[in-house]
Design a protein around this motif. Structure first.
Motif, PDB file in Angstrom:
ATOM      1  N   GLU A 162       0.839  -1.209   0.000  1.00 58.65           N
ATOM      2  CA  GLU A 162       0.000   0.000   0.000  1.00 58.65           C
ATOM      3  C   GLU A 162       0.872   1.255   0.000  1.00 58.65           C
ATOM      4  O   GLU A 162       0.596   2.220  -0.716  1.00 58.65           O
ATOM      5  CB  GLU A 162      -0.925  -0.021   1.210  1.00 58.65           C
ATOM      6  N   ILE A 163       1.935   1.243   0.786  1.00 64.23           N
ATOM      7  CA  ILE A 163       2.851   2.389   0.841  1.00 64.23           C
ATOM      8  C   ILE A 163       3.541   2.564  -0.507  1.00 64.23           C
ATOM      9  O   ILE A 163       3.643   3.679  -1.033  1.00 64.23           O
ATOM     10  CB  ILE A 163       3.887   2.201   1.972  1.00 64.23           C
ATOM     11  N   LEU A 164       4.019   1.460  -1.079  1.00 59.59           N
ATOM     12  CA  LEU A 164       4.704   1.528  -2.384  1.00 59.59           C
ATOM     13  C   LEU A 164       3.766   2.011  -3.485  1.00 59.59           C
ATOM     14  O   LEU A 164       4.135   2.849  -4.310  1.00 59.59           O
ATOM     15  CB  LEU A 164       5.287   0.160  -2.749  1.00 59.59           C
ATOM     16  N   ASP A 165       2.546   1.492  -3.488  1.00 59.64           N
ATOM     17  CA  ASP A 165       1.571   1.911  -4.505  1.00 59.64           C
ATOM     18  C   ASP A 165       1.180   3.373  -4.342  1.00 59.64           C
ATOM     19  O   ASP A 165       0.882   4.052  -5.318  1.00 59.64           O
ATOM     20  CB  ASP A 165       0.312   1.031  -4.433  1.00 59.64           C
ATOM     21  N   GLY A 166       1.196   3.859  -3.112  1.00 59.84           N
ATOM     22  CA  GLY A 166       0.809   5.246  -2.853  1.00 59.84           C
ATOM     23  C   GLY A 166       1.911   6.254  -3.103  1.00 59.84           C
ATOM     24  O   GLY A 166       1.673   7.457  -3.112  1.00 59.84           O
ATOM     25  N   SER A 167       3.120   5.778  -3.324  1.00 58.46           N
ATOM     26  CA  SER A 167       4.247   6.680  -3.549  1.00 58.46           C
ATOM     27  C   SER A 167       4.135   7.299  -4.941  1.00 58.46           C
ATOM     28  O   SER A 167       3.856   6.612  -5.920  1.00 58.46           O
ATOM     29  CB  SER A 167       5.567   5.919  -3.417  1.00 58.46           C
ATOM     30  N   THR A 168       4.363   8.601  -5.012  1.00 65.43           N
ATOM     31  CA  THR A 168       4.213   9.308  -6.287  1.00 65.43           C
ATOM     32  C   THR A 168       5.536   9.555  -7.000  1.00 65.43           C
ATOM     33  O   THR A 168       5.545  10.016  -8.129  1.00 65.43           O
ATOM     34  CB  THR A 168       3.529  10.670  -6.050  1.00 65.43           C
ATOM     35  N   LYS A 169       6.647   9.232  -6.334  1.00 67.71           N
ATOM     36  CA  LYS A 169       7.950   9.508  -6.925  1.00 67.71           C
ATOM     37  C   LYS A 169       8.715   8.220  -7.168  1.00 67.71           C
ATOM     38  O   LYS A 169       8.387   7.166  -6.625  1.00 67.71           O
ATOM     39  CB  LYS A 169       8.753  10.428  -5.997  1.00 67.71           C
ATOM     40  N   LYS A 170       9.762   8.328  -7.985  1.00 64.90           N
ATOM     41  CA  LYS A 170      10.598   7.175  -8.308  1.00 64.90           C
ATOM     42  C   LYS A 170      11.289   6.635  -7.062  1.00 64.90           C
ATOM     43  O   LYS A 170      11.352   5.433  -6.840  1.00 64.90           O
ATOM     44  CB  LYS A 170      11.637   7.572  -9.358  1.00 64.90           C
ATOM     45  N   ASP A 171      11.812   7.541  -6.234  1.00 67.32           N
ATOM     46  CA  ASP A 171      12.511   7.155  -5.006  1.00 67.32           C
ATOM     47  C   ASP A 171      11.599   7.392  -3.809  1.00 67.32           C
ATOM     48  O   ASP A 171      10.849   8.366  -3.764  1.00 67.32           O
ATOM     49  CB  ASP A 171      13.790   7.980  -4.840  1.00 67.32           C
ATOM     50  N   LEU A 172      11.694   6.510  -2.837  1.00 66.98           N
ATOM     51  CA  LEU A 172      10.905   6.662  -1.622  1.00 66.98           C
ATOM     52  C   LEU A 172      11.484   7.766  -0.752  1.00 66.98           C
ATOM     53  O   LEU A 172      12.704   7.951  -0.687  1.00 66.98           O
ATOM     54  CB  LEU A 172      10.902   5.353  -0.832  1.00 66.98           C
ATOM     55  N   SER A 173      10.616   8.473  -0.067  1.00 66.61           N
ATOM     56  CA  SER A 173      11.066   9.501   0.874  1.00 66.61           C
ATOM     57  C   SER A 173      11.551   8.822   2.154  1.00 66.61           C
ATOM     58  O   SER A 173      11.270   7.643   2.403  1.00 66.61           O
ATOM     59  CB  SER A 173       9.916  10.450   1.207  1.00 66.61           C
ATOM     60  N   ILE A 174      12.263   9.577   2.972  1.00 67.01           N
ATOM     61  CA  ILE A 174      12.724   9.050   4.255  1.00 67.01           C
ATOM     62  C   ILE A 174      11.529   8.609   5.100  1.00 67.01           C
ATOM     63  O   ILE A 174      11.567   7.570   5.755  1.00 67.01           O
ATOM     64  CB  ILE A 174      13.568  10.102   5.004  1.00 67.01           C
ATOM     65  N   GLU A 175      10.458   9.390   5.068  1.00 67.16           N
ATOM     66  CA  GLU A 175       9.266   9.050   5.837  1.00 67.16           C
ATOM     67  C   GLU A 175       8.660   7.735   5.364  1.00 67.16           C
ATOM     68  O   GLU A 175       8.223   6.911   6.178  1.00 67.16           O
ATOM     69  CB  GLU A 175       8.224  10.175   5.753  1.00 67.16           C
ATOM     70  N   GLU A 176       8.620   7.531   4.048  1.00 65.83           N
ATOM     71  CA  GLU A 176       8.069   6.283   3.514  1.00 65.83           C
ATOM     72  C   GLU A 176       8.934   5.086   3.909  1.00 65.83           C
ATOM     73  O   GLU A 176       8.413   4.029   4.263  1.00 65.83           O
ATOM     74  CB  GLU A 176       7.943   6.368   1.988  1.00 65.83           C
ATOM     75  N   VAL A 177      10.243   5.256   3.853  1.00 67.19           N
ATOM     76  CA  VAL A 177      11.152   4.183   4.253  1.00 67.19           C
ATOM     77  C   VAL A 177      10.948   3.843   5.728  1.00 67.19           C
ATOM     78  O   VAL A 177      10.861   2.672   6.108  1.00 67.19           O
ATOM     79  CB  VAL A 177      12.626   4.557   3.972  1.00 67.19           C
ATOM     80  N   LYS A 178      10.841   4.871   6.580  1.00 66.92           N
ATOM     81  CA  LYS A 178      10.628   4.638   8.009  1.00 66.92           C
ATOM     82  C   LYS A 178       9.303   3.920   8.248  1.00 66.92           C
ATOM     83  O   LYS A 178       9.216   3.020   9.085  1.00 66.92           O
ATOM     84  CB  LYS A 178      10.641   5.963   8.778  1.00 66.92           C
ATOM     85  N   LEU A 179       8.287   4.310   7.506  1.00 63.79           N
ATOM     86  CA  LEU A 179       6.976   3.688   7.648  1.00 63.79           C
ATOM     87  C   LEU A 179       7.034   2.214   7.242  1.00 63.79           C
ATOM     88  O   LEU A 179       6.485   1.343   7.919  1.00 63.79           O
ATOM     89  CB  LEU A 179       5.943   4.446   6.817  1.00 63.79           C
ATOM     90  N   ILE A 180       7.720   1.929   6.145  1.00 66.11           N
ATOM     91  CA  ILE A 180       7.878   0.539   5.714  1.00 66.11           C
ATOM     92  C   ILE A 180       8.628  -0.263   6.768  1.00 66.11           C
ATOM     93  O   ILE A 180       8.232  -1.376   7.119  1.00 66.11           O
ATOM     94  CB  ILE A 180       8.591   0.461   4.344  1.00 66.11           C
ATOM     95  N   LYS A 181       9.701   0.312   7.292  1.00 69.75           N
ATOM     96  CA  LYS A 181      10.462  -0.387   8.338  1.00 69.75           C
ATOM     97  C   LYS A 181       9.586  -0.680   9.544  1.00 69.75           C
ATOM     98  O   LYS A 181       9.673  -1.763  10.132  1.00 69.75           O
ATOM     99  CB  LYS A 181      11.669   0.452   8.766  1.00 69.75           C
ATOM    100  N   SER A 182       8.753   0.277   9.920  1.00 73.12           N
ATOM    101  CA  SER A 182       7.901   0.067  11.096  1.00 73.12           C
ATOM    102  C   SER A 182       6.881  -1.041  10.839  1.00 73.12           C
ATOM    103  O   SER A 182       6.524  -1.778  11.750  1.00 73.12           O
ATOM    104  CB  SER A 182       7.193   1.358  11.492  1.00 73.12           C
ATOM    105  N   LYS A 183       6.428  -1.180   9.600  1.00 76.75           N
ATOM    106  CA  LYS A 183       5.469  -2.232   9.268  1.00 76.75           C
ATOM    107  C   LYS A 183       6.119  -3.608   9.287  1.00 76.75           C
ATOM    108  O   LYS A 183       5.473  -4.611   9.529  1.00 76.75           O
ATOM    109  CB  LYS A 183       4.843  -1.988   7.888  1.00 76.75           C
ATOM    110  N   LEU A 184       7.419  -3.656   9.019  1.00 77.75           N
ATOM    111  CA  LEU A 184       8.144  -4.920   8.977  1.00 77.75           C
ATOM    112  C   LEU A 184       8.846  -5.241  10.289  1.00 77.75           C
ATOM    113  O   LEU A 184       9.410  -6.317  10.443  1.00 77.75           O
ATOM    114  CB  LEU A 184       9.181  -4.899   7.850  1.00 77.75           C
ATOM    115  N   ASP A 185       8.816  -4.313  11.227  1.00 79.71           N
ATOM    116  CA  ASP A 185       9.521  -4.490  12.494  1.00 79.71           C
ATOM    117  C   ASP A 185       8.897  -5.611  13.295  1.00 79.71           C
ATOM    118  O   ASP A 185       7.704  -5.633  13.543  1.00 79.71           O
ATOM    119  CB  ASP A 185       9.481  -3.181  13.298  1.00 79.71           C
TER     120      ASP A 185
END
Length: 90
Positions: free
Chosen positions: A9-32
């Protein structure tokens, strides 16, 4: 919703080629995965299991105090003074 769905969901919602720091942190928190080490980092001494683990901590802590080495017993150093909201070099 499981972790994989959350990440997709986070990846699909990203509008840019590279993920932002916030998106990376959010993904990490989901996988923690919760671990004892993580809970001790957050809660400090109070998260150490009773019995042998607490006895071992107290013994090590007393030894270190004699060497003027003090453990921050409330968890990570960032937990020592909660007025400071920063984490790490940021």
């Amino acid at each position: 919703m499981n972790s994989i769905s959350n990440v997709l969901e986070i990846l699909d919602g990203s509008t840019k080629k590279d993920l932002s720091i916030e998106e990376v942190k959010l993904i990490k928190s989901k996988l923690d995965i919760a671990s004892k080490w993580g809970s001790i980092k957050r809660a400090g001494k109070s998260a150490i299991p009773p019995g042998d683990a607490t006895k071992a901590f107290n013994k090590i802590n007393e030894y270190l105090k004699k060497l003027d080495i003090y453990i921050v017993e409330v968890g990570e150093l960032e937990c020592f003074n909660k007025n400071c909201g920063k984490h790490g070099p940021e």
